[in-house]
Design an enzyme around this catalytic site. Sequence first.
Site, PDB file in Angstrom:
ATOM      1  N   SER A   1       0.800  -1.230   0.000  1.00 37.17           N
ATOM      2  CA  SER A   1       0.000   0.000   0.000  1.00 37.17           C
ATOM      3  C   SER A   1       0.829   1.275   0.000  1.00 37.17           C
ATOM      4  O   SER A   1       0.345   2.324  -0.396  1.00 37.17           O
ATOM      5  CB  SER A   1      -0.934  -0.002   1.199  1.00 37.17           C
ATOM      6  OG  SER A   1      -0.185   0.028   2.392  1.00 37.17           O
TER       7      SER A   1
ATOM      8  N   HIS B   1      -5.452  -4.298  -0.279  1.00 39.11           N
ATOM      9  CA  HIS B   1      -5.536  -3.188  -1.237  1.00 39.11           C
ATOM     10  C   HIS B   1      -5.770  -3.679  -2.663  1.00 39.11           C
ATOM     11  O   HIS B   1      -5.756  -2.881  -3.596  1.00 39.11           O
ATOM     12  CB  HIS B   1      -4.261  -2.334  -1.186  1.00 39.11           C
ATOM     13  CG  HIS B   1      -4.212  -1.433   0.007  1.00 39.11           C
ATOM     14  ND1 HIS B   1      -4.762  -0.170   0.010  1.00 39.11           N
ATOM     15  CD2 HIS B   1      -3.716  -1.637   1.249  1.00 39.11           C
ATOM     16  CE1 HIS B   1      -4.579   0.373   1.205  1.00 39.11           C
ATOM     17  NE2 HIS B   1      -3.942  -0.495   1.968  1.00 39.11           N
TER      18      HIS B   1
ATOM     19  N   LYS C   1     -11.937  -1.481   3.312  1.00 40.90           N
ATOM     20  CA  LYS C   1     -11.392  -0.561   2.305  1.00 40.90           C
ATOM     21  C   LYS C   1     -12.374  -0.470   1.134  1.00 40.90           C
ATOM     22  O   LYS C   1     -13.379   0.201   1.246  1.00 40.90           O
ATOM     23  CB  LYS C   1      -9.984  -1.001   1.922  1.00 40.90           C
ATOM     24  CG  LYS C   1      -9.018  -0.811   3.099  1.00 40.90           C
ATOM     25  CD  LYS C   1      -7.584  -1.113   2.786  1.00 40.90           C
ATOM     26  CE  LYS C   1      -6.689  -0.721   3.944  1.00 40.90           C
ATOM     27  NZ  LYS C   1      -6.067  -1.838   4.636  1.00 40.90           N
TER      28      LYS C   1
HETATM   29  C1  LIG Z   1      -5.638  -2.198   5.976  1.00 43.51           C
HETATM   30  C2  LIG Z   1      -4.897  -3.482   5.956  1.00 43.51           C
HETATM   31  C3  LIG Z   1      -5.174  -4.491   6.895  1.00 43.51           C
HETATM   32  C4  LIG Z   1      -6.121  -4.273   8.040  1.00 43.51           C
HETATM   33  O1  LIG Z   1      -7.450  -4.290   7.649  1.00 43.51           O
HETATM   34  P1  LIG Z   1      -8.580  -3.838   8.694  1.00 43.51           P
HETATM   35  O2  LIG Z   1      -9.825  -4.368   8.068  1.00 43.51           O
HETATM   36  O3  LIG Z   1      -8.531  -2.372   8.769  1.00 43.51           O
HETATM   37  O4  LIG Z   1      -8.257  -4.506   9.992  1.00 43.51           O
HETATM   38  C5  LIG Z   1      -4.501  -5.691   6.780  1.00 43.51           C
HETATM   39  N1  LIG Z   1      -3.590  -5.895   5.817  1.00 43.51           N
HETATM   40  C6  LIG Z   1      -3.272  -4.937   4.906  1.00 43.51           C
HETATM   41  C7  LIG Z   1      -2.261  -5.220   3.852  1.00 43.51           C
HETATM   42  C8  LIG Z   1      -3.921  -3.711   4.953  1.00 43.51           C
HETATM   43  O5  LIG Z   1      -3.610  -2.775   4.068  1.00 43.51           O
END
Ligand SMILES: *Cc1c(COP(=O)(O)O)cnc(C)c1O
Length: 402
Positions: free
Chosen positions: A190, A218, A249
């Site tokens: 990300s 992502h 997300k």
């Molecule tokens: C945002 C993210 C997470 C965490 O996800 P949540 O649903 O906010 O707990 C885990 N792994 C990666 C690669 C992320 O970018």
Amino acid sequence: MAQQVEAIYKQLGQEIAGRKFPRIVESGQGAYLTIEGKPRLNFCSNNYLGLANDEVLRQAAIDAINNYGVGTGSVRALSGTNELHIDLENKLAHFKHAEAALAVTGGYMANMAAIQTIIGKEDIVVSDELNHASIIDAVRLSQVKLKFIYKHRDMGELEEHLREASKLRETPRSDGKPPVILIITDGVFSMDGDMAPMTQIVELAEKYDVLTMVDDAHGEGVVGDHGRGIVDHFGLNGRVDIEVGTLSKAFGVMGGFITGRQVLIDYLRLRARQFLFSNGLSVPDTAALIAAVEILEASDERVKKLWKNGDYLKEEFKKRGFNTGQSETPITPVMLGDEALAVEFSNKLFINDVYATQIVFPMVPKGMARIRVMPSAAHAREDLDKGIAAFEKVAKELHVLQ
Ligand SMILES: *Cc1c(COP(=O)(O)O)cnc(C)c1O
């Protein structure tokens, strides 16, 4: 006098002295966020597809509240599995072209559940050095002793580690079975927007007969047909053992999930501590997520718009002389290098009603500070133009551009 206790609080205060808290958003998520009473262009949400405040998701949550209420009363393993959870899991499995899915309350939780349940002290993990913090924490929680970390996307190093891990597999665990070997990688990284070389990873995994896991937080809703994720993007459906995703997300709500073979998901349902000892998704979250998956299955319009916006941003930034790094996805880093410069750049953008946060050490290496621009399907062309103009203005003020 509680001197020891007071000293602890004092220490905590000293460690955060001068640090700022996150800004407070006074509106729903969209192309703009109201902050400090004014709408600001939103360039830093992970709401890739604009679903977080979507009318259909809102209505689905309201209807579900009217039917079922809000809470689920207990952990999923007792009385807390609502039929909505099962509907969501079935739809996620179908969306991901997987046999089965398990939903939990976050991507973080999903990594914990997947890794801690499958990997024990005497197993072996092989992991990309830039993997997300939740993977690192989950590996720690598993208490695994043998960890091999390979240089970011370095397939030569991955293979060296696999060769060594295969030798170590000849020594059985104390239960007499060979150690499990698991390769773990982020799908889309990300901070830079680059992708794991999944085809090579899968080929190596098959050559050395080891398990693979990808955290596609992502990638889902972003890459692959209809946003099915990185495994679909590379045409590898059915060849990656464990896919972890977030529902926080692109899917626009909150939660996380794991997909894979039926037996793996059944095993997690009965063994994962995060599933057994922590509540599942609430009713409105689950209902809104079902609507999100249905929207994505039905149309790739939002995914296409997201890419169009991302491509436009990169092109326009480059034209003006900005360095947008190595991104292969809509994530658009604007590289600045110096930490203090990135902080000042972000502050000046905010004064110009553009909200884009700086990304600095320890999220990226020292000297690699940047502003990370996150486009969304919710942005119109005029919104992007407004943001680009603000970047140009601030860059000239700070002598980043001539
Ligand atoms: C945002 C993210 C997470 C965490 O996800 P949540 O649903 O906010 O707990 C885990 N792994 C990666 C690669 C992320 O970018």
